[in-house]
Design an enzyme around this catalytic site. Structure first.
Site, PDB file in Angstrom:
ATOM      1  N   HIS A 264      23.426 -12.764  30.962  1.00 47.74           N
ATOM      2  CA  HIS A 264      22.700 -11.987  29.959  1.00 47.74           C
ATOM      3  C   HIS A 264      22.826 -10.484  30.215  1.00 47.74           C
ATOM      4  O   HIS A 264      23.204  -9.709  29.331  1.00 47.74           O
ATOM      5  CB  HIS A 264      21.233 -12.422  29.966  1.00 47.74           C
ATOM      6  CG  HIS A 264      20.393 -11.674  28.989  1.00 47.74           C
ATOM      7  ND1 HIS A 264      19.647 -10.574  29.358  1.00 47.74           N
ATOM      8  CD2 HIS A 264      20.220 -11.834  27.663  1.00 47.74           C
ATOM      9  CE1 HIS A 264      19.021 -10.111  28.294  1.00 47.74           C
ATOM     10  NE2 HIS A 264      19.352 -10.858  27.248  1.00 47.74           N
ATOM     11  N   ARG A 373      25.805 -11.162  16.249  1.00 50.36           N
ATOM     12  CA  ARG A 373      24.894 -12.189  16.769  1.00 50.36           C
ATOM     13  C   ARG A 373      23.524 -11.950  16.127  1.00 50.36           C
ATOM     14  O   ARG A 373      22.801 -11.043  16.532  1.00 50.36           O
ATOM     15  CB  ARG A 373      24.765 -12.089  18.285  1.00 50.36           C
ATOM     16  CG  ARG A 373      25.989 -12.510  19.080  1.00 50.36           C
ATOM     17  CD  ARG A 373      25.714 -12.311  20.554  1.00 50.36           C
ATOM     18  NE  ARG A 373      26.695 -12.902  21.442  1.00 50.36           N
ATOM     19  CZ  ARG A 373      27.656 -12.214  22.083  1.00 50.36           C
ATOM     20  NH1 ARG A 373      27.766 -10.918  21.893  1.00 50.36           N
ATOM     21  NH2 ARG A 373      28.481 -12.833  22.904  1.00 50.36           N
ATOM     22  N   ARG A 432      27.226 -14.581  12.615  1.00 46.89           N
ATOM     23  CA  ARG A 432      27.006 -15.907  13.181  1.00 46.89           C
ATOM     24  C   ARG A 432      25.580 -16.359  12.915  1.00 46.89           C
ATOM     25  O   ARG A 432      24.632 -15.596  13.097  1.00 46.89           O
ATOM     26  CB  ARG A 432      27.266 -15.864  14.686  1.00 46.89           C
ATOM     27  CG  ARG A 432      27.034 -17.200  15.343  1.00 46.89           C
ATOM     28  CD  ARG A 432      27.373 -17.165  16.788  1.00 46.89           C
ATOM     29  NE  ARG A 432      26.370 -16.455  17.563  1.00 46.89           N
ATOM     30  CZ  ARG A 432      26.487 -16.259  18.872  1.00 46.89           C
ATOM     31  NH1 ARG A 432      27.561 -16.673  19.509  1.00 46.89           N
ATOM     32  NH2 ARG A 432      25.539 -15.644  19.529  1.00 46.89           N
ATOM     33  N   GLU A 560      33.935 -23.307  20.476  1.00 53.00           N
ATOM     34  CA  GLU A 560      33.436 -22.980  21.815  1.00 53.00           C
ATOM     35  C   GLU A 560      33.053 -24.224  22.601  1.00 53.00           C
ATOM     36  O   GLU A 560      32.410 -24.130  23.633  1.00 53.00           O
ATOM     37  CB  GLU A 560      32.290 -21.964  21.746  1.00 53.00           C
ATOM     38  CG  GLU A 560      31.181 -22.313  20.791  1.00 53.00           C
ATOM     39  CD  GLU A 560      30.139 -21.196  20.655  1.00 53.00           C
ATOM     40  OE1 GLU A 560      30.054 -20.323  21.519  1.00 53.00           O
ATOM     41  OE2 GLU A 560      29.390 -21.242  19.660  1.00 53.00           O
ATOM     42  N   GLY A 581      34.926 -18.883  20.899  1.00 55.08           N
ATOM     43  CA  GLY A 581      33.818 -18.376  21.713  1.00 55.08           C
ATOM     44  C   GLY A 581      34.138 -18.753  23.146  1.00 55.08           C
ATOM     45  O   GLY A 581      33.711 -19.791  23.658  1.00 55.08           O
ATOM     46  N   THR A 582      34.900 -17.904  23.797  1.00 63.40           N
ATOM     47  CA  THR A 582      35.436 -18.288  25.106  1.00 63.40           C
ATOM     48  C   THR A 582      34.401 -18.199  26.223  1.00 63.40           C
ATOM     49  O   THR A 582      34.659 -18.682  27.313  1.00 63.40           O
ATOM     50  CB  THR A 582      36.658 -17.412  25.448  1.00 63.40           C
ATOM     51  OG1 THR A 582      36.357 -16.063  25.087  1.00 63.40           O
ATOM     52  CG2 THR A 582      37.878 -17.887  24.689  1.00 63.40           C
ATOM     53  N   ASP A 584      31.322 -19.663  26.027  1.00 59.84           N
ATOM     54  CA  ASP A 584      30.854 -21.044  26.112  1.00 59.84           C
ATOM     55  C   ASP A 584      32.002 -22.014  26.390  1.00 59.84           C
ATOM     56  O   ASP A 584      31.828 -22.984  27.121  1.00 59.84           O
ATOM     57  CB  ASP A 584      30.130 -21.440  24.817  1.00 59.84           C
ATOM     58  CG  ASP A 584      28.666 -21.033  24.872  1.00 59.84           C
ATOM     59  OD1 ASP A 584      28.016 -21.358  25.887  1.00 59.84           O
ATOM     60  OD2 ASP A 584      28.183 -20.382  23.935  1.00 59.84           O
ATOM     61  N   CYS A 646      36.001 -14.115  20.073  1.00 64.58           N
ATOM     62  CA  CYS A 646      34.875 -13.182  20.149  1.00 64.58           C
ATOM     63  C   CYS A 646      34.112 -13.304  21.464  1.00 64.58           C
ATOM     64  O   CYS A 646      33.091 -12.678  21.654  1.00 64.58           O
ATOM     65  CB  CYS A 646      33.937 -13.361  18.961  1.00 64.58           C
ATOM     66  SG  CYS A 646      33.175 -14.981  18.911  1.00 64.58           S
TER      67      CYS A 646
END
Ligand code: PEP
Ligand code: MG
Length: 693
Positions: A264, A373, A432, A560, A581-582, A584, A646
């Site tokens: 995060h 996001r 998204r 992802e 979504g690399t 995840d 992304c």
């Protein structure tokens, strides 16, 4: 002689040499060579000297001969820093060497000869040379020359000026600058001179580049409070969560003891271009005592100054000077980017979710937004109202209650989307749908829960039950992404309505809007079909309500999960585009938690079990295969399927090159990495040009 030769070979396996190769990615198996040559002596009297010089200034790239020398000395005396060397000419003078006589004044004939030779060497090698020379009894000898090391600012200036001087062609100019060197042009840095003198007190993962200094605080609330009093603070935490965002935003930099490159803290900080170091296990936080201990026994208390180099991941005690660079004033940067944009064959977008970030992205050359996001607008700063509405929705028991809360949220989502679409004016904006598990949005400490129960007008018991019901053992694999939209279709409905209304209103006002609706964490095409029905219905309703015939948009999905990649041919039946979504995909394929990898990754890298952090640079052999297969399979179904990436990898040069090679349409990364991705894309186009269609 044999001893000397042996010592050179042995030096290849010295500790510093090994560390240097690791940083510079030089293969250990290359080995070294030894030259045996006759000596000349710079220490035979006052008509002798020795020196080191550069054909251009390696610190700023200026086209001036720059160097240092010492009278009656050998080369080792210059490099070892035992004596303060004198400048070779007026240009090379600095504060310490001001009073010394330059070589130009002391030995004008030899200086003139040296000057002519250095010009000739640069012309011959077509690059800045680092040269070593000795004058023995008045006679000049050239000892060696090699390509000179330079910082990012100098690299860009030298490349573009040499191109203008017709010393090198455009291709060479583009290849000369390391994409990551651009970081130095974009962000403030610690003063390199000060950094050289200061001992490193701890080292972590370099999550957010640039430099920062500030006083240590240990909680988000303190960061906010201290910043409000005008203090510069660095937020030091074990890890961060969405609740910390306010403090993170107010802090100059963030330092965490846990977490990996896509934790995060790392992700949020990078998005803001904020300096950040994560997974810094060299320090231990003692929250009660409000201090941290570093490995070497140093204790840093709340309020003490520290300085961070987020590009290297190094922490220093005290307040170090920062140097700032204004990109708009850098002509060399602008010249380089012109060449880059003419060359690259893959689009570069940014991950951004506020009009402000979108403006930054455009300034850095983004051609669209590859990831908006939605949930980020509910975090932290200024979002009291939407966060409250969202929490209201989360604790709703019935669909009716949920719809009411969603109605309250609608106007915030619509405004954010509309303002961002407006800034991007016709460039695609991939929005998204809500992704994180809902428990992320409710507070977890008792006091905050109490306050929330009051605000919501429900009992603590009821709120606790709801929070408990949201608890999951593996939230990253839990009730998140499209699964939320399937459980609560009204959440999808609200977001889609906001997007369509925002776009239609902008179009009507003569602006251009091009939203791309993206469904996260899908595993099977039926999920996409389920959500598409909602999208189609709301589309019709909005067209009717606003009296428009058409709202241009695309509908697509993130890829992802490994299953989605393997079944991409089916996913493409229902998707106009894919975005990998690399973050995840890496997490789910390796089975490494993106938030906890800091615990074991350093060991893995040390032991060379992994060559790189897979959350930073795409694991081309494994994850890359999934991406390649997903792209190819998707395009079997739809040959013109738009494909992008992304995940955080979209701003990593090697990963950008990989995406170029496998035929993606674009990469998307945080705004501050856009120039880096553009340069990497141009280099990829030169290394492996795509056939023009
Ligand atoms: C990803 O998983 O790569 C991604 C971009 O989504 P997030 O990081 O928000 O999970
Ligand atoms: Mg994701």
């Amino acid at each position: 002689m044999w001893g000397g030769v042996g010592a050179v070979f042995a030096s290849w396996n010295g500790k510093r040499a090994i560390e240097y190769r690791r940083i510079e990615k030089i293969p250990h198996e290359w080995g070294t060579a030894v030259n045996v040559q006759a000596m000349v002596f710079g220490n035979m009297g006052d008509d002798c000297c020795t020196g080191v010089a550069f054909t251009r200034n390696p610190g700023n790239g200026e086209n001036h001969f720059y160097g240092e020398y010492l009278v009656n000395a050998q080369g080792e005396d210059v490099v070892a820093g035992i004596r303060t060397p004198a400048p070779v000419n007026q240009y090379s003078k600095n504060a310490q060497s001001e009073q010394f006589v330059s070589l130009e004044k002391l030995m004008p004939a030899q200086y003139k000869e040296l000057f002519t030779i250095q010009r000739r060497l640069e012309k011959h090698y077509k690059d800045m040379q680092d040269i070593e020379f000795t004058i023995e009894k008045g006679k000049l000898y050239m000892l060696q020359c090699r390509i000179g090391k330079r910082n990012g600012v100098a690299a860009v200036r030298m490349a573009t000026e040499m191109h203008k001087e017709k010393l090198i062609d455009a291709k060479t100019a583009i290849m000369r600058v390391g994409p990551n060197q651009l970081v130095e042009l974009l962000l403030p840095m610690l003063d390199p001179k000060a950094e050289l003198l200061a001992p490193v007190i701890a080292k972590g993962l370099p999550a957010g580049p640039g430099g920062a200094k500030g006083r240590v605080v240990f909680s988000s609330a303190d960061a906010v409070a201290w910043a409000a009093k005008g203090e510069k603070v660095i937020l030091v935490r074990e890890e961060t969560s969405p609740e910390d965002v306010d403090g993170m935003h107010k802090a100059q930099a963030i330092l965490t003891t846990k977490g990996g490159m896509t934790s995060h803290a790392a992700l949020v900080a990078r998005g803001w271009g904020k300096c950040c170091i994560v997974g810094c296990s060299d320090i231990e936080i003692h929250s009660e005592a409000k201090n941290f201990h570093s490995n070497n026994g140093l204790v840093i208390k709340e309020g003490d100054w520290i300085s961070l180099n987020g590009t290297k991941g190094t922490v220093y005690e005290g307040s170090m000077a920062l140097v700032d660079i204004d990109i708009d004033k850098n002509q060399s940067y602008k010249d380089l980017m012109k060449l880059v944009d003419k060359t690259k064959q893959i689009g570069v977008r940014a991950n951004a979710e506020t009009p402000r970030d979108a403006t930054t992205a455009v300034k850095f050359g983004a051609e669209g937004i590859g990831l908006f996001r939605t949930e980020h607008m509910f975090y932290g700063e200024g979002s009291e109202a939407p966060l409250f509405q969202l929490r209201k929705m989360i604790v709703s028991k019935t669909e009716k209650e949920r719809r009411e809360a969603l109605n309250g949220l609608f106007k915030y989502v619509k405004k954010d989307v509309k303002d961002t679409l407006s800034v991007m004016n016709g460039h695609p904006v991939t929005i998204r749908l809500l992704d994180p598990p809902l428990h992320e949005f409710v507070p977890h400490d008792k006091e905050k829960l109490k306050q929330l129960s009051k605000e919501l007008g429900i009992s603590m018991g009821m709120l606790n039950r709801r929070v408990l019901a949201l608890h999951e053992n593996n939230p990253m694999l839990g009730h998140r992404g499209v699964r939320l939209g399937i459980s609560y279709p009204e959440i999808t409905e609200m977001q889609v309505r906001a997007i369509f209304e925002a776009a239609a209103e902008l179009n009507k006002a003569g602006k251009k809007a091009f939203p791309e609706i993206m469904v996260p964490v899908t595993v099977i095409s039926h999920e996409l079909r389920h959500q598409k029905e909602i999208v189609d219905r709301v589309y019709k309703e909005v067209c009717e309500k606003l009296g428009v015939k058409k709202i241009p948009y695309l509908y697509g999905t993130m890829i992802e999960t490994p299953r989605a990649a393997l079944r991409a041919d089916f996913m493409a039946n229902v998707a106009d585009f894919f975005s990998f979504g690399t973050n995840d995909l890496t997490q789910m394929s390796f089975g490494f938690s993106r938030d906890d990898i800091g615990g074991f990754l350093p060991k893995y890298l040390d032991l060379k079990i992994l060559p790189d952090d897979p959350f930073q640079t795409i694991d081309q052999e494994g994850i890359g295969q999934l991406i390649k297969a997903g792209t190819e399979r998707g395009r079997v179904t739809k040959p013109n399927l738009k494909v992008g990436i992304c995940g955080e990898h979209g701003g990593d040069p090697e990963s950008v090159k990989f995406c170029h090679r496998i035929g993606m349409n674009y990469v998307s990364c945080s705004p501050f990495r856009v120039p880096i991705a553009r340069l990497a894309a141009a280099q990829a186009a030169l290394e492996t040009p795509r056939k023009k269609k």
